[in-house]
Design an enzyme around this catalytic site. Structure first.
Site, PDB file in Angstrom:
ATOM      1  N   CYS A 104     -14.945  -6.962   3.424  1.00 24.04           N
ATOM      2  CA  CYS A 104     -14.994  -6.669   1.888  1.00 24.04           C
ATOM      3  C   CYS A 104     -15.569  -5.052   1.768  1.00 24.04           C
ATOM      4  O   CYS A 104     -16.806  -4.780   2.290  1.00 24.04           O
ATOM      5  CB  CYS A 104     -16.043  -7.466   1.255  1.00 24.04           C
ATOM      6  SG  CYS A 104     -16.425  -6.668  -0.361  1.00 24.04           S
ATOM      7  N   MET A 318     -10.689  -3.436  -5.019  1.00 22.36           N
ATOM      8  CA  MET A 318     -11.556  -3.701  -3.637  1.00 22.36           C
ATOM      9  C   MET A 318     -11.590  -2.593  -2.658  1.00 22.36           C
ATOM     10  O   MET A 318     -10.692  -1.588  -2.804  1.00 22.36           O
ATOM     11  CB  MET A 318     -10.682  -4.841  -3.011  1.00 22.36           C
ATOM     12  CG  MET A 318     -10.494  -6.032  -3.789  1.00 22.36           C
ATOM     13  SD  MET A 318      -8.801  -5.758  -4.898  1.00 22.36           S
ATOM     14  CE  MET A 318      -7.582  -6.023  -3.997  1.00 22.36           C
TER      15      MET A 318
END
Length: 397
Positions: A104, A318
């Site tokens: 992430c 993201m």
């Protein structure tokens, strides 16, 4: 009926970039959860509140979106020239599994701050004032991330005037360097372009044959042209997430792209691998109004990008997909580069996403017919939201 008391586990709830999640020190987890396996997965699911057939995560720390159903485990690193090891777990909202297949990028911006505040960085490396460089080993993909964390009076500086589209309030800027960001995924070729091509013809049943740039950089990502699937690149979340047929189409594209990238052997495996690869669609610049009401003008950006995460259109972008965008934009001939106007190599790109704009830098070089990128750079911010303990039933893992 048996009554099993709850247990307390030290934890910190943090925002990193446009995501937030529950952070743990490895040493603070119950012994059975300090190693990969069913116990760890079950514990993290219970912390977040999954699996939840109502898709709300009411009985946990999750926020019922891909951006808020996240967990992080950090430990002192035994690797030379690294301070900490960082492991990321994307918790499925409605299904009983944790996806460990990728990083992430947004929460990466909080790892350095958490590591410093948690005593995992050598105090001698933390200045009284200035910038602390935290060397992070990203254990999911086996890559190095360098976080530049501002320090004031010996503590992490979290407040500031750095604004990030997709985050309501300003905070202190944290610059991230993703070194050698080509993702080395298990089962993949190890090449930045696993098919060997900058653009492929991807056959997708029920959709057609699409041009696609499939890249392993930051996170495995499949880029397609917006117009090829009936979009303009100016769409906000509701336009996609409120359309079950659109979501099914993108998931089909993702599954078939994952097979072509060598990440899975058959499309049926995609359901157990929701975090990677990502699928995104790109378009030339255009005027639109972001989800905050902010006007984004075509002249403000080099291209438009919309990306899906865990089966839904992301509200911003993201962080790892931003690395993929910056890397692909730097390489002439990719769909991302062409959407940005084509031409030669570029060292940075600013793209429009549903919440606004983001700039990411990457410099690509070609040697022996293979493209590589030494590092990708972008700025995010991070902040502790709450710290203390999370509680879970003692028999949940």
């Amino acid at each position: 009926m048996a009554n099993t008391p709850q247990i307390k586990i030290p934890a910190t709830y943090m925002r990193g970039g446009t995501s937030k999640g529950v952070f743990f020190r490895l040493q603070d987890l119950p012994e059975a959860a300090r190693v990969p396996g069913a116990a760890r997965d079950a514990l993290l699911q219970r912390v977040i509140g999954s699996p939840d057939p109502y898709a709300k995560q009411i009985d946990g720390m999750g926020g019922a979106t891909s951006s808020t159903s996240k967990t992080v485990i950090v430990a002192k690193s035994e690797r030379a020239d690294h301070d900490v090891d960082y492991l990321f777990g994307q918790v499925s909202i409605d299904k009983p599994f944790v996806d460990w297949s990728g990083n992430c990028g947004n929460l990466s911006s909080a790892v350095g701050s958490f590591a410093i505040a948690s005593g995992l960085v050598d105090p001698e490396r933390v200045p009284d004032n200035g910038m602390c460089t935290v060397r992070i080993w990203q254990a999911n993909i086996g890559k190095t991330i360098i976080a530049h964390v501002p320090i004031m009076n010996g503590e992490v500086q979290e407040t500031g005037d750095f604004e990030l589209d997709g985050v309501t309030f300003p905070a202190a800027e944290v610059q991230l360097e993703f070194l050698d960001p080509a993702a080395e995924e298990e089962g993949a070729s190890g090449s930045m372009f696993p098919t060997g091509n900058l653009v492929d013809e991807l056959e997708v049943p029920g959709v057609g044959t699409l041009q696609a740039t499939m890249i392993n950089a930051g996170i495995p990502t499949i880029f397609i042209n917006a117009e090829a699937v009936g979009y303009t690149g100016t769409e906000l979340q509701d336009a996609i997430n409120g359309d079950p047929r659109a979501l099914a189409m993108f998931e089909t594209i993702r599954a078939h792209g994952a097979v072509r990238m060598g990440l899975i052997k058959g499309i049926e495996e995609a359901a157990k691998r929701q975090h990677t690869p990502k699928v995104a669609f790109v378009a030339r610049p255009a005027n639109y109004v972001a989800s905050s009401g902010k006007q984004v003008n075509a002249g403000d950006v080099d291209l438009l990008v919309r990306a899906l995460s865990m089966g839904k259109l992301h509200h911003a972008m993201m962080g790892t997909a931003a690395v993929a965008i910056g890397t692909a934009a730097a390489i002439p001939g990719t769909l991302v580069n062409l959407a940005a106007g084509g031409g030669g190599e570029r060292s940075a790109v600013r793209f429009g996403h549903p919440s606004g704009t983001l700039r990411v830098g990457a410099e690509a070089v070609q040697a022996g017919g293979e493209w590589s990128v030494a590092k990708a750079i972008m700025s995010r911010s991070a902040r502790v939201l709450m710290e203390g303990w999370v509680r879970v039933p003692g028999d949940c893992f």
